[in-house]
Design a protein around this motif. Structure first.
Motif, short mmCIF file in Angstrom:
data_model
loop_
_atom_site.label_atom_id
_atom_site.label_comp_id
_atom_site.label_asym_id
_atom_site.label_seq_id
_atom_site.Cartn_x
_atom_site.Cartn_y
_atom_site.Cartn_z
N VAL A 33 19.46 14.67 27.39
CA VAL A 33 20.64 13.90 26.97
C VAL A 33 21.16 14.47 25.65
O VAL A 33 20.44 14.47 24.64
CB VAL A 33 20.32 12.40 26.85
N LYS A 35 24.36 13.62 24.35
CA LYS A 35 25.56 12.89 23.89
C LYS A 35 25.55 12.74 22.37
O LYS A 35 24.52 12.96 21.73
CB LYS A 35 25.59 11.51 24.57
N TYR A 39 22.73 13.59 19.41
CA TYR A 39 22.20 12.64 18.44
C TYR A 39 22.28 13.20 17.02
O TYR A 39 21.38 13.02 16.20
CB TYR A 39 20.75 12.26 18.78
N LEU A 80 27.46 10.32 31.84
CA LEU A 80 26.64 9.10 31.98
C LEU A 80 27.48 7.85 32.21
O LEU A 80 26.98 6.86 32.74
CB LEU A 80 25.77 8.90 30.73
N LYS A 124 25.49 3.81 39.71
CA LYS A 124 24.77 2.99 38.75
C LYS A 124 24.72 1.54 39.20
O LYS A 124 25.74 0.92 39.50
CB LYS A 124 25.42 3.09 37.37
N ARG A 131 25.14 -4.34 31.44
CA ARG A 131 26.12 -3.60 30.66
C ARG A 131 27.01 -2.86 31.65
O ARG A 131 28.09 -3.31 31.97
CB ARG A 131 25.40 -2.66 29.68
N MET A 159 21.04 5.21 40.08
CA MET A 159 20.79 5.24 38.64
C MET A 159 20.80 3.82 38.09
O MET A 159 21.54 2.96 38.58
CB MET A 159 21.91 6.05 38.00
N HIS A 161 19.57 1.45 34.21
CA HIS A 161 19.13 1.57 32.82
C HIS A 161 18.28 0.35 32.47
O HIS A 161 18.60 -0.77 32.87
CB HIS A 161 20.36 1.65 31.90
N ASN A 195 14.74 6.25 30.67
CA ASN A 195 15.19 6.75 29.37
C ASN A 195 13.94 7.24 28.61
O ASN A 195 12.86 7.38 29.20
CB ASN A 195 15.94 5.65 28.61
N SER A 196 14.06 7.47 27.30
CA SER A 196 12.89 7.98 26.56
C SER A 196 11.68 7.05 26.62
O SER A 196 10.57 7.50 26.94
CB SER A 196 13.23 8.24 25.10
N PRO A 197 11.83 5.75 26.28
CA PRO A 197 10.63 4.92 26.31
C PRO A 197 9.98 4.85 27.68
O PRO A 197 8.74 4.85 27.78
CB PRO A 197 11.13 3.54 25.84
N ARG A 211 15.86 10.60 32.18
CA ARG A 211 16.93 10.87 31.21
C ARG A 211 16.41 10.71 29.77
O ARG A 211 16.84 9.81 29.05
CB ARG A 211 18.09 9.88 31.39
N PRO A 212 15.51 11.57 29.32
CA PRO A 212 15.05 11.45 27.94
C PRO A 212 16.15 11.83 26.95
O PRO A 212 16.82 12.84 27.11
CB PRO A 212 13.88 12.44 27.86
N GLY A 213 16.33 10.98 25.96
CA GLY A 213 17.30 11.25 24.89
C GLY A 213 16.60 11.37 23.56
O GLY A 213 16.14 12.44 23.16
N VAL A 214 16.43 10.24 22.89
CA VAL A 214 16.00 10.28 21.49
C VAL A 214 14.63 10.95 21.31
O VAL A 214 14.36 11.55 20.27
CB VAL A 214 16.03 8.85 20.89
N TYR A 349 18.26 6.03 15.97
CA TYR A 349 19.49 6.49 16.63
C TYR A 349 20.68 6.46 15.66
O TYR A 349 21.50 7.37 15.65
CB TYR A 349 19.83 5.61 17.83
C1 LIG Z 1 21.75 7.43 25.88
C2 LIG Z 1 21.30 7.19 27.25
C3 LIG Z 1 20.02 7.59 27.64
C4 LIG Z 1 18.99 8.15 26.68
O1 LIG Z 1 18.43 7.07 26.00
P1 LIG Z 1 17.22 7.29 24.95
O2 LIG Z 1 16.81 5.93 24.59
O3 LIG Z 1 17.82 8.04 23.81
O4 LIG Z 1 16.22 8.08 25.67
C5 LIG Z 1 19.67 7.43 28.97
N1 LIG Z 1 20.54 6.89 29.85
C6 LIG Z 1 21.77 6.48 29.51
C7 LIG Z 1 22.66 5.88 30.53
C8 LIG Z 1 22.19 6.60 28.20
O5 LIG Z 1 23.42 6.20 27.87
#
Ligand SMILES: *Cc1c(COP(=O)(O)O)cnc(C)c1O
Length: 368
Positions: A33, A35, A39, A80, A124, A131, A159, A161, A195-197, A211-214, A349
């Protein structure tokens, strides 16, 4: 001498964290990720550093995808939140992007558009975050409509979240996951949920994609670290220097409003970094800072271009001493952005995405 504030970006650490996300989920593909300019780390540099590792990237909007395409990133990029208006589909098609659909108007737009090649689509569902996403009861009908249009719509993924993946052993998370497992089984759909956690702590939630981000940037999103998250490496080190030192008598206030008052005769160091650089003005007295790799703390309110730290117990510190606001210190010591965030009553973040353009980014490593 130039102003000493710099964001050092360690691209080897980024690659390490990406590999960790991948290795934690050996049956999934990990979407990196990127976006919000990765970060705050610089999306183009981060994409290039991950190009040989990541099969695809994700951003929040088409403008962010265009930046990556212009820089020569030719891997799949997922939007996303999908399109924000129907006219974007021309660019989605031309740029070869993948879209998310979370609302009926997006499905209608997709089904009335003639792409050069079918557009891979992530559907999704709202499984409890409330959300974005279709209500669970509508999902099958949406899925049928899209799968019946294979000349316009490419591979479909389910998908969703999570709202609470960061709290370990959480009942609400389990409720979301049970809903999603049932839905995915009914539809026979490949999933992208984590996501990350969830990537770090919930292997049950790993799907065809994660979808790992942070976590890629070295921040631990879990409320309470686990063995995996302890292996994350900080990617951004926000560093500066002491530009002035003064002694203040016991009882003297320091900075705007005199929030901090010297409890004893104190030595105060002035650091070139402030909220005009994105350092959080909510940082409380006691927010940790490293000076020459040793811990001390903020004393007094953060100003626009400067902040003040207590050097009383660091007699060797002086003008020119290295200051680490978060990240890897000059020695062994580290200061995690998560710890700083707790003192600012926020999360990593906002600190990472909040580093302003005035702060030069300096890149290290990243060669494959
Ligand atoms: C930002 C985002 C993520 C990543 O989230 P983290 O908590 O940073 O891993 C994953 N999925 C969606 C839809 C997001 O908007």
């Amino acid at each position: 001498m130039a102003r000493p504030l710099i964001a050092d970006i360690d691209l080897d650490a980024l690659r390490h964290n990406y590999r960790l996300a991948r290795d934690l989920a050996p049956h999934s593909q990990a979407l990196a990720v990127l976006k919000a300019d990765a970060y705050g780390h610089g999306a183009v540099a981060c994409a290039h550093a991950l190009l040989d590792l990541a099969p695809a990237f994700a951003v929040a909007c088409i403008e962010e995808a265009e930046v990556l395409r212009r820089a020569g990133i030719d891997k799949p990029i997922v939007l996303l939140e999908g399109i924000f208006e129907a006219t974007e589909l021309e660019r989605v098609d031309a740029l070869g992007l993948w879209v998310t659909v979370h609302s009926h108007w997006q499905v209608d737009a997709l089904l009335s558009f003639r792409p050069q090649r079918p557009i891979p689509t992530w559907v999704k569902v709202d499984s409890g975050m409330h959300r974005l996403g279709f209500p669970v009861v509508q999902l099958s009908a949406v899925w049928q409509r899209l799968s019946a249009a294979s000349e316009r719509v490419g591979d479909l993924h389910l998908m969703s979240h999570f709202a609470t993946a960061d709290t370990l052993d959480d009942a609400y998370f389990r409720r979301q996951l049970a809903l999603l497992d049932e839905l995915a089984a009914t539809l026979g759909a490949p999933t992208c949920l984590a996501n990350s956690p969830a990537t770090l702590a919930w292997p049950q939630a790993h799907g065809a994609w994660n979808r790992p981000g942070v976590m890629l940037y070295g921040s631990d999103p879990l409320q309470g670290a686990n063995d995996a998250s302890r292996r994350l490496e900080p990617v951004m080190t926000l560093r500066s220097e002491i530009i002035a030192v003064r002694d203040v008598e016991a009882g003297e206030p320091v900075g705007y409003g005199g929030r901090w008052t010297a409890p004893r005769r104190s030595r105060i160091g002035v650091v070139a970094a402030g909220y005009g650089d994105g350092y959080d003005r909510h940082a409380a007295d006691g927010t940790p800072v490293l000076v020459d790799g040793r811990r001390t703390a903020i004393a007094g309110k953060v100003s626009m271009d400067m902040l003040t730290v207590d050097l009383t117990d660091l007699p060797d510190a002086d003008i020119g001493s290295q200051v680490t606001l978060w990240g890897q210190g000059p020695g062994e010591e580290r200061l995690s952005v998560d710890e700083v965030a707790r003192h600012c009553d926020t999360i990593s973040y906002t600190l990472l995405t909040g580093v302003l353009p005035r702060v030069p980014r300096r890149y290290h490593g990243g060669a494959s």
